[in-house]
Design a protein around this motif. Structure first.
Motif, PDB file in Angstrom:
ATOM      1  N   TYR A  93      -5.610  23.551 -21.933  1.00 21.16           N
ATOM      2  CA  TYR A  93      -5.117  22.378 -22.035  1.00 21.16           C
ATOM      3  C   TYR A  93      -3.925  22.181 -20.948  1.00 21.16           C
ATOM      4  O   TYR A  93      -4.001  21.197 -20.197  1.00 21.16           O
ATOM      5  N   HIS A  94      -3.291  23.359 -20.615  1.00 20.95           N
ATOM      6  CA  HIS A  94      -2.536  23.411 -19.518  1.00 20.95           C
ATOM      7  C   HIS A  94      -3.010  23.260 -18.209  1.00 20.95           C
ATOM      8  O   HIS A  94      -2.434  22.618 -17.419  1.00 20.95           O
ATOM      9  N   ARG A  95      -4.121  24.108 -18.238  1.00 21.56           N
ATOM     10  CA  ARG A  95      -4.632  24.233 -16.560  1.00 21.56           C
ATOM     11  C   ARG A  95      -5.228  22.677 -16.336  1.00 21.56           C
ATOM     12  O   ARG A  95      -5.211  22.357 -15.169  1.00 21.56           O
ATOM     13  N   LEU A  96      -5.733  22.125 -17.144  1.00 24.76           N
ATOM     14  CA  LEU A  96      -6.324  20.812 -17.120  1.00 24.76           C
ATOM     15  C   LEU A  96      -5.365  19.914 -16.896  1.00 24.76           C
ATOM     16  O   LEU A  96      -5.300  18.830 -15.674  1.00 24.76           O
ATOM     17  N   GLY A  97      -4.186  19.870 -17.566  1.00 23.58           N
ATOM     18  CA  GLY A  97      -2.991  18.877 -17.249  1.00 23.58           C
ATOM     19  C   GLY A  97      -2.555  18.890 -15.973  1.00 23.58           C
ATOM     20  O   GLY A  97      -2.287  18.111 -15.240  1.00 23.58           O
ATOM     21  N   PHE A  98      -2.299  20.168 -15.532  1.00 19.01           N
ATOM     22  CA  PHE A  98      -1.910  20.705 -14.050  1.00 19.01           C
ATOM     23  C   PHE A  98      -2.934  20.043 -13.130  1.00 19.01           C
ATOM     24  O   PHE A  98      -2.309  19.452 -12.171  1.00 19.01           O
ATOM     25  N   LEU A  99      -4.192  20.336 -13.321  1.00 19.33           N
ATOM     26  CA  LEU A  99      -5.034  20.087 -12.065  1.00 19.33           C
ATOM     27  C   LEU A  99      -5.364  18.343 -11.894  1.00 19.33           C
ATOM     28  O   LEU A  99      -5.340  17.979 -10.882  1.00 19.33           O
ATOM     29  N   ILE A 100      -5.347  17.584 -12.972  1.00 23.64           N
ATOM     30  CA  ILE A 100      -5.505  16.226 -13.046  1.00 23.64           C
ATOM     31  C   ILE A 100      -4.425  15.739 -12.013  1.00 23.64           C
ATOM     32  O   ILE A 100      -4.560  14.895 -11.124  1.00 23.64           O
ATOM     33  N   VAL A 109       0.855  -1.210  -0.124  1.00 27.17           N
ATOM     34  CA  VAL A 109       0.101   0.035   0.045  1.00 27.17           C
ATOM     35  C   VAL A 109       1.027   1.321  -0.043  1.00 27.17           C
ATOM     36  O   VAL A 109       0.724   2.324  -0.497  1.00 27.17           O
ATOM     37  N   HIS A 110       2.062   1.213   0.650  1.00 27.64           N
ATOM     38  CA  HIS A 110       2.848   2.417   0.842  1.00 27.64           C
ATOM     39  C   HIS A 110       3.362   2.390  -0.401  1.00 27.64           C
ATOM     40  O   HIS A 110       3.509   3.696  -0.775  1.00 27.64           O
ATOM     41  N   MET A 111       3.756   1.498  -1.244  1.00 28.14           N
ATOM     42  CA  MET A 111       4.428   1.838  -2.542  1.00 28.14           C
ATOM     43  C   MET A 111       3.663   2.157  -3.551  1.00 28.14           C
ATOM     44  O   MET A 111       3.580   2.945  -4.316  1.00 28.14           O
ATOM     45  N   LEU A 112       2.313   1.684  -3.569  1.00 27.24           N
ATOM     46  CA  LEU A 112       1.398   2.004  -4.617  1.00 27.24           C
ATOM     47  C   LEU A 112       0.784   3.518  -4.324  1.00 27.24           C
ATOM     48  O   LEU A 112       1.003   4.256  -5.532  1.00 27.24           O
ATOM     49  N   LEU A 113       0.705   3.980  -3.049  1.00 20.66           N
ATOM     50  CA  LEU A 113       0.282   5.343  -2.857  1.00 20.66           C
ATOM     51  C   LEU A 113       1.637   6.175  -3.262  1.00 20.66           C
ATOM     52  O   LEU A 113       1.436   7.396  -3.835  1.00 20.66           O
ATOM     53  N   ALA A 114       2.776   5.678  -2.896  1.00 18.63           N
ATOM     54  CA  ALA A 114       3.766   6.661  -3.627  1.00 18.63           C
ATOM     55  C   ALA A 114       3.978   6.777  -5.198  1.00 18.63           C
ATOM     56  O   ALA A 114       4.430   7.640  -5.514  1.00 18.63           O
ATOM     57  N   ALA A 115       3.868   5.771  -5.769  1.00 23.55           N
ATOM     58  CA  ALA A 115       3.549   5.635  -7.062  1.00 23.55           C
ATOM     59  C   ALA A 115       2.574   6.820  -7.737  1.00 23.55           C
ATOM     60  O   ALA A 115       2.992   7.596  -8.738  1.00 23.55           O
ATOM     61  N   TYR A 116       1.492   6.908  -7.117  1.00 25.89           N
ATOM     62  CA  TYR A 116       0.411   7.944  -7.458  1.00 25.89           C
ATOM     63  C   TYR A 116       0.979   9.415  -7.304  1.00 25.89           C
ATOM     64  O   TYR A 116       0.631  10.080  -7.912  1.00 25.89           O
ATOM     65  N   ILE A 117       1.655   9.473  -6.147  1.00 24.20           N
ATOM     66  CA  ILE A 117       2.069  10.818  -5.690  1.00 24.20           C
ATOM     67  C   ILE A 117       3.095  11.119  -6.747  1.00 24.20           C
ATOM     68  O   ILE A 117       3.280  12.338  -7.278  1.00 24.20           O
ATOM     69  N   VAL A 118       4.224  10.370  -6.849  1.00 23.57           N
ATOM     70  CA  VAL A 118       5.303  10.669  -7.914  1.00 23.57           C
ATOM     71  C   VAL A 118       4.898  11.176  -9.317  1.00 23.57           C
ATOM     72  O   VAL A 118       5.134  12.050  -9.796  1.00 23.57           O
ATOM     73  N   ALA A 119       3.928  10.340  -9.835  1.00 25.65           N
ATOM     74  CA  ALA A 119       3.311  10.452 -11.181  1.00 25.65           C
ATOM     75  C   ALA A 119       2.563  11.756 -11.180  1.00 25.65           C
ATOM     76  O   ALA A 119       2.531  12.536 -11.998  1.00 25.65           O
ATOM     77  N   GLY A 120       1.704  11.920  -9.926  1.00 24.74           N
ATOM     78  CA  GLY A 120       0.842  13.105  -9.932  1.00 24.74           C
ATOM     79  C   GLY A 120       1.596  14.322 -10.119  1.00 24.74           C
ATOM     80  O   GLY A 120       1.223  15.309 -10.767  1.00 24.74           O
ATOM     81  N   PHE A 121       2.452  14.444  -9.080  1.00 22.43           N
ATOM     82  CA  PHE A 121       3.332  15.792  -9.089  1.00 22.43           C
ATOM     83  C   PHE A 121       4.168  15.874 -10.220  1.00 22.43           C
ATOM     84  O   PHE A 121       4.399  17.129 -10.641  1.00 22.43           O
ATOM     85  N   SER A 122       4.658  14.912 -10.794  1.00 22.73           N
ATOM     86  CA  SER A 122       5.622  15.056 -11.807  1.00 22.73           C
ATOM     87  C   SER A 122       4.739  15.457 -13.228  1.00 22.73           C
ATOM     88  O   SER A 122       5.208  16.449 -13.883  1.00 22.73           O
ATOM     89  N   VAL A 123       3.504  15.068 -13.474  1.00 21.43           N
ATOM     90  CA  VAL A 123       2.809  15.554 -14.425  1.00 21.43           C
ATOM     91  C   VAL A 123       2.331  16.917 -14.082  1.00 21.43           C
ATOM     92  O   VAL A 123       2.465  17.838 -15.022  1.00 21.43           O
ATOM     93  N   ALA A 124       1.981  17.142 -13.137  1.00 14.66           N
ATOM     94  CA  ALA A 124       1.546  18.839 -12.530  1.00 14.66           C
ATOM     95  C   ALA A 124       2.956  19.531 -12.567  1.00 14.66           C
ATOM     96  O   ALA A 124       2.536  20.760 -13.247  1.00 14.66           O
ATOM     97  N   GLY A 125       3.948  19.174 -12.550  1.00 15.51           N
ATOM     98  CA  GLY A 125       5.200  20.051 -12.505  1.00 15.51           C
ATOM     99  C   GLY A 125       5.384  20.466 -14.019  1.00 15.51           C
ATOM    100  O   GLY A 125       5.808  21.431 -14.397  1.00 15.51           O
TER     101      GLY A 125
END
Length: 482
Positions: free
Chosen positions: A231-238, A201-217
């Motif tokens: 387009y950019h606002r939606l990509g950041f928000l998701i 569970v710890h690793m799975l949640l970490a994966a979503y955190i890394v991917a989410g912040f990387s895409v937002a970045g």
């Protein structure tokens, strides 16, 4: 004056160190590098596909062409990173057999079982990724969407299987030994070992955190450069919303994991807390290293470690002195684990503050935050999340030392004793450098085409990398009818 027990302990540790085979250092360095490289790719294989489906769903449900364009482009990135992950994962599988014959030769029947399960999930993921990418122009919209769901499920299952193998090394079970050999394997107990649930569970949640912040970045950088369109606002928000929702859950899970480590892996917990001696009212040490068995340079906060471990200042925590000297981790190993733990907690705290800041900005203006200071911090959030992930992986791997399988197999007994491994390490560095540069060049080429308004089909090439237009007629029609 040192006691006789102290002198005996030093002699035992010196003797153990002298007995280490020369292959141990290059084998550990190579494994650390290749695992550290591969672990960065895992979040994108696990969670980027989920972000892709979120964008795909929005595009169909609300007739949002820009959301569908995001989904199409993220599917391309996911395909590239899946290919890179396949290469680096294959190298790792060879390393396990070549570098660590003591592990695979003795415990392969148990340790290999989760990897067999992971192989099944990987094949399913690869098949459905291909169907999803090719399906943009060939399948009805909602049928195409549902072909992406098995990708997410298979990636989660594959991650759980790999974590099962890793957690089994921390808390082995499900085997019967006789004469130093495994004579019986109980697959369910191997897979669902004592450390499986909280580690997976710890690793799975970490994966979503890394991917989410990387895409937002990525989209935060675009917004800083003046691209404030939908387009950019939606990509950041998701990306940011997914990471922001998961992060508080991860903080809670991390607290549970730390308490599980306190109860089940006291050796690792002593390293986390940089605790040389057993005691109560144990302070929380920020920073610092262990030198000659003593804590140096750390900032101590009274009673906090005992409070966090058992909710009482009087909670007794076993220190490194409770471990037999022959199998006690070195001062350097302990210091690495402790500092990595501090970095993991520190970077997670920084990301949590960023999420709180975003909520405050949203509450004030009810719109996507456009504050340049906030966007600047958000642009760095992906890098910070990767650092957090890497430091957590260091805690897990180095925290197990000097064991490969805790209580059963020392790392020095698992490593190969044949040949000079430094050339193999150099070859691995070259392979991973080439693969990494190649992946970056491909992604850079894609982003350049996207900025130019092309999705790669403007030369009439029938390839899986996206339709000619952001939204096909079939997708548009069904999306508008919803």
């Amino acid at each position: 004056m040192p006691t006789s027990a102290h002198v005996t302990g030093i002699l035992l540790r010196v003797a153990a160190s002298a007995a280490d085979p020369p292959q141990l250092l290059p084998a550990r360095e190579q494994m650390a590098f290749t695992l550290g490289f591969h672990i960065i790719l895992v979040p994108f294989g696990v969670a980027l596909t989920a972000l892709m489906l979120i964008a795909n769903y929005r595009g169909l449900r609300h007739g949002d062409e820009q959301a569908l364009l995001l989904a199409q482009r993220w599917s391309k990135v996911a395909a590239v990173l899946l290919a890179v992950g396949a290469v680096t994962g294959t190298v790792l599988s060879f390393e396990l057999g070549i570098l660590w014959p003591g592990l695979m030769g003795t415990y392969g029947a148990a340790f290999g079982f989760p990897f067999a399960i992971e192989g099944i999930f990987f094949f399913l993921e690869a098949i459905f990724v291909s169907i999803y990418i090719y399906g943009w122009k060939r399948l009805p919209p909602w049928v195409h969407f549902w072909t992406g769901v098995p990708v997410v499920v298979a990636s989660m299952g594959g991650t759980a299987a790999v974590v099962a193998a890793n957690s089994w090394m921390n808390q082995p079970g499900g085997i019967t030994m006789r004469g130093g050999r495994v004579v019986e394997v109980r697959p369910a107990e191997v897979f669902f070992n004592g450390a499986f649930w909280f580690e997976s569970v710890h690793m799975l949640l970490a994966a979503y955190i890394v991917a989410g912040f990387s895409v937002a970045g990525v989209y935060a950088v675009g917004m800083l450069r003046g691209r404030r369109d939908h387009y950019h606002r939606l990509g950041f928000l998701i990306g940011f919303i997914v990471a922001g929702v998961v992060l508080p859950v991860q903080v809670y899970v991390g607290d549970v994991v730390a308490r599980q480590v306190f109860n089940s892996e006291p050796r690792k917990f002593a390293a986390l807390e940089l605790l040389p001696t057993t005691g109560t009212h144990v302070p929380e040490t920020l920073g610092g290293v262990l030198i000659d068995g003593k804590v140096r340079y750390g900032l101590k906060i009274p009673d906090v470690a005992s409070l966090l471990a058992g909710f009482r200042p009087s909670t007794r925590i076993r220190g490194l002195d409770a471990i037999a000297p022959a199998v006690r981790p070195t001062d350097r190993s302990v210091s690495v684990v402790h500092l990595a733990f501090d970095v993991m907690v520190g970077t997670a705290s920084v990301l949590l503050l960023l999420v709180v800041w975003s909520v405050w900005l949203w509450w004030r203006r009810r719109q996507v935050p456009t504050n340049r200071w906030f966007l600047g911090c958000a642009a760095l959030s992906g890098f910070v999340a990767v650092v957090c992930l890497e430091s957590g992986w260091v805690v897990t791997e180095v925290g197990r030392q000097p064991w490969t399988v805790v209580g059963l197999l020392l790392t020095k007994d698992a490593v190969t004793t044949q040949g000079n491994l430094w050339p193999f390490f150099a070859a691995a560095l070259g392979i991973y450098l080439a693969v990494g540069i190649g992946a970056l060049l491909i992604l850079r080429s894609l982003t350049r085409r996207w900025r130019a308004g092309s999705d790669g089909d403007d030369e009439g090439l029938d390839v899986p990398y996206g339709p000619n237009r952001p939204l096909t007629d079939a997708h548009a029609g069904e999306g508008r009818h919803e």
